[in-house]
Motif scaffolding. Structure first.
Motif, PDB file in Angstrom:
ATOM      1  N   TRP A 148      29.691   6.180 -39.379  1.00 13.64           N
ATOM      2  CA  TRP A 148      29.057   7.647 -39.525  1.00 13.64           C
ATOM      3  C   TRP A 148      28.517   7.518 -40.678  1.00 13.64           C
ATOM      4  CZ3 TRP A 148      27.947  10.548 -35.421  1.00 13.64           C
ATOM      5  CH2 TRP A 148      28.849  10.283 -34.540  1.00 13.64           C
ATOM      6  N   GLU A 149      28.755   6.706 -41.798  1.00 16.27           N
ATOM      7  CA  GLU A 149      28.073   6.968 -43.097  1.00 16.27           C
ATOM      8  C   GLU A 149      26.768   6.057 -42.773  1.00 16.27           C
ATOM      9  OE1 GLU A 149      28.336   5.056 -47.523  1.00 16.27           O
ATOM     10  OE2 GLU A 149      30.243   4.803 -46.195  1.00 16.27           O
ATOM     11  N   ALA A 150      26.731   5.223 -42.121  1.00 16.17           N
ATOM     12  CA  ALA A 150      25.351   4.667 -41.696  1.00 16.17           C
ATOM     13  C   ALA A 150      24.699   5.433 -40.894  1.00 16.17           C
ATOM     14  CB  ALA A 150      25.664   3.096 -41.103  1.00 16.17           C
ATOM     15  N   GLN A 151      25.154   5.885 -39.950  1.00 16.28           N
ATOM     16  CA  GLN A 151      24.697   6.877 -38.992  1.00 16.28           C
ATOM     17  C   GLN A 151      23.937   8.131 -39.923  1.00 16.28           C
ATOM     18  OE1 GLN A 151      23.816   7.143 -35.431  1.00 16.28           O
ATOM     19  NE2 GLN A 151      22.528   8.550 -36.268  1.00 16.28           N
ATOM     20  N   ASP A 152      24.442   8.663 -40.754  1.00 20.95           N
ATOM     21  CA  ASP A 152      23.805   9.688 -41.595  1.00 20.95           C
ATOM     22  C   ASP A 152      22.772   9.183 -42.395  1.00 20.95           C
ATOM     23  OD1 ASP A 152      25.858  11.570 -40.390  1.00 20.95           O
ATOM     24  OD2 ASP A 152      27.486  11.386 -42.157  1.00 20.95           O
ATOM     25  N   GLU A 153      22.911   8.046 -42.787  1.00 27.02           N
ATOM     26  CA  GLU A 153      21.750   7.459 -43.553  1.00 27.02           C
ATOM     27  C   GLU A 153      20.636   7.393 -42.761  1.00 27.02           C
ATOM     28  OE1 GLU A 153      20.527   3.617 -46.338  1.00 27.02           O
ATOM     29  OE2 GLU A 153      22.865   3.908 -45.507  1.00 27.02           O
ATOM     30  N   LEU A 154      20.866   6.859 -41.533  1.00 29.28           N
ATOM     31  CA  LEU A 154      19.649   6.757 -40.749  1.00 29.28           C
ATOM     32  C   LEU A 154      19.137   8.179 -40.156  1.00 29.28           C
ATOM     33  CD1 LEU A 154      17.814   5.243 -38.392  1.00 29.28           C
ATOM     34  CD2 LEU A 154      19.743   5.236 -36.892  1.00 29.28           C
ATOM     35  N   SER A 155      19.908   9.081 -40.047  1.00 32.50           N
ATOM     36  CA  SER A 155      19.561  10.344 -39.455  1.00 32.50           C
ATOM     37  C   SER A 155      18.597  11.043 -40.789  1.00 32.50           C
ATOM     38  CB  SER A 155      20.610  11.370 -39.245  1.00 32.50           C
ATOM     39  OG  SER A 155      21.088  10.781 -37.983  1.00 32.50           O
ATOM     40  N   SER A 156      19.071  11.011 -41.950  1.00 32.16           N
ATOM     41  CA  SER A 156      18.170  11.528 -42.948  1.00 32.16           C
ATOM     42  C   SER A 156      17.086  10.658 -42.987  1.00 32.16           C
ATOM     43  CB  SER A 156      19.279  11.343 -44.327  1.00 32.16           C
ATOM     44  OG  SER A 156      20.311  12.109 -44.207  1.00 32.16           O
ATOM     45  N   ALA A 157      16.993   9.549 -43.073  1.00 43.26           N
ATOM     46  CA  ALA A 157      15.650   8.718 -42.905  1.00 43.26           C
ATOM     47  C   ALA A 157      14.725   9.242 -42.104  1.00 43.26           C
ATOM     48  CB  ALA A 157      15.839   7.318 -43.166  1.00 43.26           C
ATOM     49  N   ILE A 158      15.197   9.374 -40.841  1.00 44.69           N
ATOM     50  CA  ILE A 158      14.314   9.818 -39.755  1.00 44.69           C
ATOM     51  C   ILE A 158      13.807  11.333 -40.088  1.00 44.69           C
ATOM     52  CG2 ILE A 158      14.443  10.562 -37.231  1.00 44.69           C
ATOM     53  CD1 ILE A 158      14.466   7.532 -37.412  1.00 44.69           C
ATOM     54  N   ALA A 159      14.648  12.083 -40.627  1.00 44.09           N
ATOM     55  CA  ALA A 159      14.268  13.532 -40.723  1.00 44.09           C
ATOM     56  C   ALA A 159      13.228  13.498 -42.163  1.00 44.09           C
ATOM     57  CB  ALA A 159      15.372  14.373 -41.243  1.00 44.09           C
ATOM     58  N   GLU A 160      13.334  12.681 -42.922  1.00 47.43           N
ATOM     59  CA  GLU A 160      12.539  12.580 -44.030  1.00 47.43           C
ATOM     60  C   GLU A 160      11.191  11.993 -43.642  1.00 47.43           C
ATOM     61  OE1 GLU A 160      14.592  10.272 -46.972  1.00 47.43           O
ATOM     62  OE2 GLU A 160      16.051  11.729 -47.206  1.00 47.43           O
ATOM     63  N   ALA A 161      11.195  11.241 -42.484  1.00 48.08           N
ATOM     64  CA  ALA A 161       9.878  10.527 -42.119  1.00 48.08           C
ATOM     65  C   ALA A 161       9.233  11.624 -41.218  1.00 48.08           C
ATOM     66  CB  ALA A 161      10.129   9.634 -41.303  1.00 48.08           C
ATOM     67  N   GLY A 162       9.704  12.996 -41.117  1.00 48.73           N
ATOM     68  CA  GLY A 162       8.948  14.114 -40.373  1.00 48.73           C
ATOM     69  C   GLY A 162       9.236  14.025 -39.044  1.00 48.73           C
ATOM     70  N   MET A 163      10.180  13.084 -38.481  1.00 46.82           N
ATOM     71  CA  MET A 163      10.190  13.011 -36.938  1.00 46.82           C
ATOM     72  C   MET A 163      11.327  14.157 -36.322  1.00 46.82           C
ATOM     73  SD  MET A 163      10.637   8.881 -36.068  1.00 46.82           S
ATOM     74  CE  MET A 163      10.938   8.491 -37.695  1.00 46.82           C
ATOM     75  N   HIS A 164      10.768  14.662 -35.433  1.00 47.19           N
ATOM     76  CA  HIS A 164      11.638  15.910 -34.737  1.00 47.19           C
ATOM     77  C   HIS A 164      11.577  15.817 -33.120  1.00 47.19           C
ATOM     78  CE1 HIS A 164       8.363  18.575 -34.167  1.00 47.19           C
ATOM     79  NE2 HIS A 164       7.815  17.922 -35.269  1.00 47.19           N
ATOM     80  N   PHE A 165      12.495  16.532 -32.505  1.00 47.05           N
ATOM     81  CA  PHE A 165      12.197  16.989 -31.256  1.00 47.05           C
ATOM     82  C   PHE A 165      12.073  18.472 -31.075  1.00 47.05           C
ATOM     83  CE2 PHE A 165      13.554  17.829 -27.100  1.00 47.05           C
ATOM     84  CZ  PHE A 165      12.534  17.159 -26.051  1.00 47.05           C
TER      85      PHE A 165
END
Length: 457
Positions: free
Chosen positions: A32-49
């Motif tokens: 979950w630590e790695a997943q949270d890092e991935l999710s944060s990076a995705i959000a910071e890149a401006g990606m959303h649904f």
């Protein structure tokens, strides 16, 4: 093209599955630590649904190159089938009867552009059948999601330290849209040049009353970065003049990319100028309106899988259809053939065989009102058969999804989930893959589904 069954699961994916299950019991915090890092990076890149988090999972789906090549060849061949289907729709009344929703503006959608393939951008959604063949269950030839964001997400996923793939050599960059997420914009530019012989100068993403904004900012910014004047317009803001299609400031538009639900357009008169401009090629429309409506409608699979129309396809295409297009029919009171080519009364057959069937509205999106027979009570099943008399539905043979273990992001739990593999095709060539997984038997990101990056073993 030689078509053979290929295992859907690679050895690397088996190892990922095993490692995820092991870590879930002894060290779930690291996952979950790695997943949270991935999710944060995705959000910071401006990606959303549509304003919500873009649900990219840490766990990839690993496939081998043999399967990747097989899927690529299948997807590209299906795009050619759709060209044949489009031509059939233009002159065959029996084919037109499969698509009653578009009858009153058929004159606009049957004016086909000269270029081929007609479908410039699409995503073919599929599952692996019990016979081992990849089955395409939806065509998505209107404006599929993920055309830019999935490539960007793959690049971000690749750089995040991942305890699930430690020691494995996995590659996401062999997919064109992961190697270069701008390949979508380049395809728009290339398609315009192929259609007009000119260089693209102005473009618009067109939606309707603010719906479907997903990826629009990436598309517009990508076009601007390519030196093209681009903007977002509502379908009611454009008009057709002697100079061509123009916006409310009378600025001409060379190319439009449709980011809307065709059902909205069917029910409004605001789109007449727009439809006329697309039909008369006063503007280059990606995709053309026959793709937005007919080729994206689930009844297109009824056309392809019905022996009544098989004489319009060559022997290789008939083999392709038999192996990769599941049995599908428009729900209506008629005599037809079942998956074994036996003559049946269709309504009676649907009533008696719900365990092996799925009911779907023919032109709905995001899994709306889809019923999997074996998971549906008889009363609701009968209700939807009756509903089909008023709102076109298709019935399709049930294709059981595969199962894998993944991180269910919204509940922060590790679960067995159903999954499929989807193929993006740009300009007739494979652009990349995505895998969706879900606890819901109807896999859709809009229904709490997740996205798994596809990596090559």
């Amino acid at each position: 093209m030689t078509i053979a069954t290929i295992p859907a699961i690679s050895e690397a994916d088996v190892r990922i599955e095993r490692r995820l299950c092991e870590l879930a019991t002894c060290d779930s915090a690291s996952i979950w630590e790695a997943q949270d890092e991935l999710s944060s990076a995705i959000a910071e890149a401006g990606m959303h649904f549509e304003g919500r988090a873009y649900p990219v999972c840490l766990r990839p789906l690993a496939i081998d190159r043999g399967l990747a090549n097989h899927l690529s060849a299948t997807a590209e061949a299906v795009i050619k089938l759709l060209d044949v289907a489009a031509e059939l729709y233009c002159y065959n009344e029996d084919v037109q009867d499969l698509f009653p929703a578009y009858k009153h503006f058929r004159h606009w959608i049957t004016s086909l552009p000269k270029y081929r393939p007609l479908v410039t951008i699409c995503r073919l959604d599929g599952l692996f059948g019990s016979d081992g063949y990849y089955k395409i269950i939806e065509t998505n030839t209107e404006a599929p999601g993920g055309v830019i964001q999935n490539g960007l997400a793959a690049k971000i996923w690749r750089r995040i330290p991942n305890p699930l793939t430690h020691g494995l050599s996995l590659d996401v960059s062999k997919q064109p849209f992961a190697k270069d997420p701008n390949c979508f914009v380049r395809e728009l530019v290339s398609a315009y040049h192929a259609a007009s012989g000119s260089e693209l100068k102005t473009a618009a993403v067109v939606n309707f009353r603010g719906r479907y904004t997903n990826e629009v900012d990436f598309i517009i910014n990508g076009l601007k970065d390519a030196g093209i004047k681009a903007k977002l317009l509502d379908i009611g803001e454009v008009k057709l003049t002697y100079a061509g299609l123009v916006d409310k400031n009378d600025e001409c538009i060379d190319l439009v990319y449709n980011k809307l639900d065709p059902r909205d357009v069917i029910d409004t008169y605001d789109a007449d100028d727009y439809l006329e401009a697309c039909a008369t090629q006063r503007v280059v429309s990606i995709n053309p309106w026959i793709s937005q409506c007919v080729l994206s409608d689930k009844a297109i699979l009824a056309l392809l899988s019905d022996d009544r129309f098989s004489s319009n396809f060559n022997a290789e295409q008939i083999q392709l259809i038999a192996r990769h297009i599941p049995w599908t029919r428009l729900v209506r009171d008629e005599v037809t053939t079942d998956p074994q080519r036996r003559r049946i009364e269709l309504i009676s057959y649907i009533q008696k065989n719900k365990t092996d069937l799925v009911l779907k509205p023919s032109n709905a999106t995001r899994g709306e009102h889809v019923l999997v027979g074996r998971l549906t009570c008889s009363e609701l099943w009968e209700e939807h058969i009756d509903r089909a008399a008023r709102h076109p539905y298709v019935v399709q043979e049930y294709v059981a999804p595969g199962e894998l273990t993944a991180l269910h992001l919204s509940s922060r739990s590790i679960k067995k989930m159903a999954y499929g593999i989807d193929c993006y095709v740009f300009g007739g060539r494979l652009a990349g893959f995505q895998s969706r997984a879900s606890l819901d038997p109807v896999m859709n990101v809009g229904r709490s589904g997740i996205l798994l990056p596809i990596a090559f073993d």
